[in-house]
Motif scaffolding. Structure first.
Motif, mmCIF file in Angstrom:
data_model
loop_
_atom_site.group_PDB
_atom_site.id
_atom_site.type_symbol
_atom_site.label_atom_id
_atom_site.label_comp_id
_atom_site.label_asym_id
_atom_site.label_seq_id
_atom_site.Cartn_x
_atom_site.Cartn_y
_atom_site.Cartn_z
ATOM 1 N N MET A 41 32.248 -1.620 -19.930
ATOM 2 C CA MET A 41 33.651 -1.249 -20.096
ATOM 3 C C MET A 41 34.577 -2.335 -19.544
ATOM 4 O O MET A 41 35.583 -2.682 -20.159
ATOM 5 C CB MET A 41 33.934 0.075 -19.378
ATOM 6 C CG MET A 41 33.260 1.277 -20.009
ATOM 7 S SD MET A 41 34.133 1.854 -21.474
ATOM 8 C CE MET A 41 33.371 3.462 -21.685
ATOM 9 N N GLY A 42 34.239 -2.876 -18.393
ATOM 10 C CA GLY A 42 35.103 -3.876 -17.762
ATOM 11 C C GLY A 42 35.256 -5.116 -18.613
ATOM 12 O O GLY A 42 36.373 -5.605 -18.832
ATOM 13 N N ARG A 43 34.153 -5.654 -19.110
ATOM 14 C CA ARG A 43 34.214 -6.871 -19.919
ATOM 15 C C ARG A 43 34.961 -6.639 -21.220
ATOM 16 O O ARG A 43 35.631 -7.535 -21.740
ATOM 17 C CB ARG A 43 32.800 -7.372 -20.213
ATOM 18 C CG ARG A 43 32.799 -8.738 -20.902
ATOM 19 C CD ARG A 43 31.410 -9.309 -21.018
ATOM 20 N NE ARG A 43 30.658 -8.757 -22.124
ATOM 21 C CZ ARG A 43 30.858 -9.100 -23.396
ATOM 22 N NH1 ARG A 43 31.836 -9.939 -23.726
ATOM 23 N NH2 ARG A 43 30.124 -8.590 -24.358
ATOM 24 N N LEU A 44 34.839 -5.419 -21.772
ATOM 25 C CA LEU A 44 35.513 -5.089 -23.014
ATOM 26 C C LEU A 44 36.976 -4.690 -22.809
ATOM 27 O O LEU A 44 37.691 -4.443 -23.777
ATOM 28 C CB LEU A 44 34.783 -3.943 -23.716
ATOM 29 C CG LEU A 44 33.375 -4.265 -24.227
ATOM 30 C CD1 LEU A 44 32.626 -2.985 -24.592
ATOM 31 C CD2 LEU A 44 33.431 -5.201 -25.422
ATOM 32 N N VAL A 45 37.395 -4.628 -21.545
ATOM 33 C CA VAL A 45 38.735 -4.140 -21.201
ATOM 34 C C VAL A 45 38.950 -2.772 -21.833
ATOM 35 O O VAL A 45 39.963 -2.491 -22.481
ATOM 36 C CB VAL A 45 39.840 -5.133 -21.639
ATOM 37 C CG1 VAL A 45 41.154 -4.827 -20.927
ATOM 38 C CG2 VAL A 45 39.436 -6.572 -21.363
ATOM 39 N N LEU A 46 37.961 -1.909 -21.668
ATOM 40 C CA LEU A 46 37.959 -0.578 -22.274
ATOM 41 C C LEU A 46 37.904 0.460 -21.155
ATOM 42 O O LEU A 46 37.185 0.294 -20.170
ATOM 43 C CB LEU A 46 36.730 -0.438 -23.190
ATOM 44 C CG LEU A 46 36.703 0.733 -24.159
ATOM 45 C CD1 LEU A 46 37.738 0.536 -25.268
ATOM 46 C CD2 LEU A 46 35.310 0.883 -24.772
#
Length: 276
Positions: A41-46
Motif C-alpha cells: 500500500m505504501g509504495r502504491l500510495v494507496l
C-alpha cells in the motif's frame, strides 16, 4: 486518501478449461495477488482496496434472463441467482485470503443479509464500515454485487466508487476492471487482430460508438459523474494495474498498460505501437 475499487472477474477463481467453479491454484493466485497489493500500500500510495467479485464462473444473470420465459416468476429470480453467485465467490475468495493471511473483511451489499453457522452474520456494507476497514489496513470484499436488480458488477464497482467519493470528499477513488485484452479497442480484438488500443477514451464516446469491454450501465454512471475514471486492463494482477495507475498519476504515461475511461469529453487517444 486514495482507494482502489476493483471489479474482479469470477473466472479468475477457476482454471481455464477445468470445468470447475473454483480450483485451488486459481483461488490461491487471486489471494496472493490481492495480498501483494495489501502489503505494498505504501509504495502504491494507496490507502485502501475494495474487491467486488463477479459471478461469470457460476452464472450470468443476463443469460438467465434470456433463457427463461419473460414475465414468469423464474425469469424475475434471475437477479437473485446472479447475486447469490457473487456471494459464493466472495465466500471462496475470503477463505483463500484467510489461507494466505491477508487481512480483510467481507461485507454484504446494501439491502441484503446473510448468516451462516460457520461464518456468522456478515455485516452490511455502508461507506463508514468500508472506511473503517481501510483505516485498519483491511481489504474489503463485497458479496452480492450492488444488491440491485438488473445491475452488473461492472456498474456495482462504479456505484461504490461514486458513493464513497460523495461520502468522503477527501477520498480519491480509482475504479478498475479486468478484461481478457489489455484495454478497450477500436474493434473487437478477438475478431480483428489489427484493432488498435485506446490509451484514453470518454465513456460518452464508447457509448456512441457501441464499443464493448465495459457494461453499458457502468459507462452511463461514468458519463453522468464528474472527475471519475475507470482503468481497464488485461486479466493480470491488481498489483500490476495499480502500479500502472501510480505511474499515470506521476506522469509516466508510457508505463500505463491499459485504457483509462473518463467522464467528460476529452479526445480519445490511441496507444502508440509497442507501448505498454
Amino acid at each position: 486518501m486514495i482507494v482502489g475499487h476493483l471489479k474482479q472477474s469470477g473466472e479468475k477463481l477457476t482454471t481455464d478449461g477445468s470445468g470447475e467453479l473454483w480450483t485451488p491454484d486459481a483461488l490461491r493466485r487471486s489471494a496472493e495477488q490481492i495480498g501483494e497489493v495489501q502489503r505494498n500500500m505504501g509504495r502504491l500510495v494507496l490507502h485502501g482496496l475494495m474487491v467486488v467479485p463477479g459471478a461469470g464462473n457460476i452464472v450470468r444473470g443476463r443469460n438467465v434472463y434470456d433463457s427463461l420465459p419473460e414475465g414468469s416468476q423464474v425469469h424475475r429470480r434471475a437477479d437473485v441467482v446472479g447475486r447469490l453467485g457473487t456471494v459464493m465467490n466472495a465466500a471462496m475468495l475470503s477463505a483463500a485470503l484467510d489461507d494466505e493471511k491477508v487481512p480483510h473483511v467481507m461485507l454484504m451489499a446494501p439491502g441484503m443479509g446473510y448468516a451462516d453457522p460457520h461464518v456468522g452474520t456478515i455485516d452490511a456494507y455502508c461507506p463508514e464500515a468500508a472506511m473503517e476497514a481501510y483505516r485498519r489496513e483491511r481489504v474489503v470484499v463485497i458479496a452480492g454485487g450492488s444488491g440491485k436488480d438488473k445491475q452488473t458488477t461492472d456498474a456495482a464497482v462504479m456505484d461504490y466508487t461514486l458513493l464513497e467519493s460523495a461520502t468522503f470528499p477527501e477520498m480519491e477513488s480509482i475504479a478498475l476492471k479486468t478484461t481478457k485484452f489489455p484495454g478497450i479497442y477500436t474493434e473487437d480484438p478477438a475478431k480483428h487482430p489489427q484493432a488498435k488500443r485506446y490509451k484514453t477514451i470518454a465513456a460518452a464516446d464508447m457509448l456512441a460508438m457501441g464499443l464493448g469491454g465495459v457494461d453499458e450501465q457502468c459507462l452511463r454512471l461514468i458519463q453522468q459523474a464528474s472527475d471519475v475514471q475507470l482503468f481497464v486492463y488485461a486479466d493480470a494482477t491488481p498489483f500490476d494495474a495499480l502500479d500502472s495507475m501510480k505511474a499515470m498519476r506521476e506522469g509516466h504515461t508510457a508505463a500505463v498498460a491499459g485504457t483509462i475511461i473518463t467522464s467528460g469529453t476529452i479526445p480519445a487517444t490511441l496507444a502508440e505501437p509497442g507501448a505498454a
